[in-house]
Design an enzyme around this catalytic site. Sequence first.
Site, PDB file in Angstrom:
ATOM      1  N   ASN A 318      49.076  42.498  34.698  1.00  0.00           N
ATOM      2  CA  ASN A 318      48.951  42.951  36.079  1.00  0.00           C
ATOM      3  C   ASN A 318      47.563  43.594  36.245  1.00  0.00           C
ATOM      4  O   ASN A 318      46.847  43.326  37.208  1.00  0.00           O
ATOM      5  CB  ASN A 318      50.068  43.949  36.363  1.00  0.00           C
ATOM      6  N   GLN A 329      51.039  38.865  36.366  1.00  0.00           N
ATOM      7  CA  GLN A 329      50.866  38.615  37.795  1.00  0.00           C
ATOM      8  C   GLN A 329      50.774  37.114  38.009  1.00  0.00           C
ATOM      9  O   GLN A 329      50.770  36.341  37.051  1.00  0.00           O
ATOM     10  CB  GLN A 329      49.624  39.347  38.344  1.00  0.00           C
ATOM     11  N   ASP A 445      53.750  43.106  46.449  1.00  0.00           N
ATOM     12  CA  ASP A 445      54.436  44.388  46.504  1.00  0.00           C
ATOM     13  C   ASP A 445      53.961  45.169  47.722  1.00  0.00           C
ATOM     14  O   ASP A 445      52.815  45.573  47.768  1.00  0.00           O
ATOM     15  CB  ASP A 445      54.225  45.173  45.207  1.00  0.00           C
ATOM     16  N   GLU A 640      41.245  45.678  52.931  1.00  0.00           N
ATOM     17  CA  GLU A 640      42.108  44.933  52.009  1.00  0.00           C
ATOM     18  C   GLU A 640      42.947  43.889  52.729  1.00  0.00           C
ATOM     19  O   GLU A 640      43.208  42.809  52.193  1.00  0.00           O
ATOM     20  CB  GLU A 640      43.020  45.943  51.298  1.00  0.00           C
TER      21      GLU A 640
END
Length: 797
Positions: A318, A329, A445, A640
């Site tokens: 990850n 991931q 997530d 982001e």
Amino acid sequence: MADTQHNTDVHAPPSEYYSGPLALKSAGINRSRSRNYQRTYPQFHAQPQDTQTNVVRRRGSIDEKSRHPRRFLIDIATIERAILEQEDTNGDYQITIEDSGPKVLKVPTAGSNGNRTMEIRGTYMLSNLLQEMALAKDCGLRQVVIDEDRLSENPVNRLSRMIRTTFWNGLVRCMDEAGIQKICADPKNTQPGAQPIIYVPYGDPHALEYYTGVARDLASLNIKVVRLPQDITPQYVKSINDQFGILTLAADVTHDAGGRLVYKPLPFVVPGGRFNEQYGWDSYFEALGLLADGRVQLAKNMVDNFVYEIQHYGKILNANRSYYLTRSQPPFLTDMALKVYDALDGNIEWLRGALSAAITEYLTVWTCKPRLDPATGLSCYHPTGIGMPPETESTHFDHIVAPYAERLGIEVSEYKRLYAADAIHEPELDAYFVHDRAVRESGHDTTYRLERRCASLATVDLNCLLYRYEADLASAIDVHFGGQMTATDGSVTTAGEWRKRAEDRRAAMDRYLWNESKGLYFDYDVELEEQSAYESVTALWALWAGCASQDQATRLVDAACRRFEAAGGLVSGTEESRGRITLLRPNRQWDYPYGWAPHQMLAWCGLYAYGYASVARRLAYRWLYTITRAFVDFNGVVPEKFDVVGMTHRFQVEYGNVGVDFKMVPREGFGWMNASYQVGLTYLTSHMRRALGALTEPEVFFARAGWSTDASASHTPASTPKPVPVFAMADARRLRGNTALHSALEAVLSPTDNPAYFDLPLTAVDDDPRSPASPGNDSDSTADNNSDTGEISKELL
């Protein structure tokens, strides 16, 4: 004047623009203009004592005309104070459309040696002035000359240039003696009062020697170096949950003439903001942007780091932190390695090592327990960690634990302590944390699509990625190793084996994930033995992977455009699937109405490959407009993620929005957002790029340009309408070994239509002289774009 500057290239990188001898000469100007009088503000001139109260004017209807380029003489401290006091009305050290200042500032001209002033007007130019002063201060300057053309630069060119010359550099980290100080200072690395820890793999004695020396040389940091056990079990990882630390990555290792170790850790790119480590799937998209910008070595380093992680930690992590040792991931290594190889000068042994690592990861992580579901042959996200994920905020799971604590009549904090110490056993809670970790491994997530069930879902995205692994390996072994490859561990594998694996997975995906009535792929719950009803934009990953038939692609594109196309790009899922939002059921960042760079980039690539260039370009324009509009209106911000329905980055959602908190100037952007901009520009025609630079809203552009807004195909998959996006030609050649896409192409092509399709060169052939590595050139393509271009009204230009 003590400071120096040389600015021969108006749009040079800051390190070049703000260097050399200071040039003050500037031609005369015509100062006539029209003015609208608005309100009174303190006005600052070149010196603090010149402060006075003047009428500040809003922008007039007629701009001032000048015969020569204008330049401004800037005393940074004075003008910075002036612009912040007058224009930054909300005190965030940014000049945005939310500030209520007059948006007009007088600054001294260089041609008059500061005796005359000219107005800089509007949010965009004033924010650019603020940014340029901050960049000049970074170069150690107190006074500078700034060209007006630098402040009024086309926003598309400016943002692309900043990504290429500034943002990537701001995101580079290195675990050498200098870089480790920044990484160890990261608050995620330690708990309050704890010493920073560097974890070294059991099988890397050179790393142990080097970092032991670093800890000794940097004694003031009190760094602790810990050698990991040979067998990294879930129980061991749980035992170090309260000892957060950074994990070492790859390095160039040699010895000098005296036999002493020469250890050079490889620089890599991080996502940005609070993230100071190399993340799993972020790195793939960052690598695409780096390659598009010609930063091949950085992209190669990141592949080498992933190979190192597989060799020493058993998987691509990850991220390289201790609490991620049981979690991976989304896997992209094969395509990432092949794209880097294409950009290298033919290092076949390097490619062999990368593909060997990918095979190891495939066999030992994704196609064995607990991630493989043997009944369907499909894979699920299912990390092996135990208990409560330690990297979250201390109160993050309190609402989950509270009902169990109430049953025992104890405080939540006490319950968590006992649960972590294995003094309490609660199967329901154990299952919850397995699914929670799986959501984090998925990269999505969090989302209601995966909540409380992720480890039981054979997701569309994961199985598309594994299909791409299989197809990539089959093709690469055929093309580069003659159909049979000896891996670095001595085992032999053939292209036929991987082609068979791909065919089997495709059949399983058609059986369990494809929904014929809805024309979409859906996740499959292996426990309930039924398809999930959540409509996710990850259905389009099947086009990127090449596992959809032409008929499936036709129906998928139509269904996806109707469900997921929003004003500002592709939305993560439908509002209906997400469900009603309440105080007790808050929004999740990977649900409607949010859009993310990886979803956009994979969709563009897949759509183009299957003959939907117009759709790919349309979606790229929407996304790039959203980014550019925020960049212009909000002081250069590159966040982001976006709300692509409301077309804004200003919202409250879990984990916030990384990349929006900065002073004066953004120095990093955000990794995969930077990449999406650079890659996305290669999809746009020159007409689209000009409209984007003029901030023409998508619907206005599409209407005036006569652009198709349906989901119809624009070309056969075998043709390449110009401009050819970066990587498209290489992907076309590589996918010749992909049975599913080959069948899709045969459905629409006869062998005589384009017999050389599967022998396309690896480099794009384009009449447009602008290469993908130089997106700043705005010249027209001479190719016939057919339905992909259309004429833009002169009103837009």
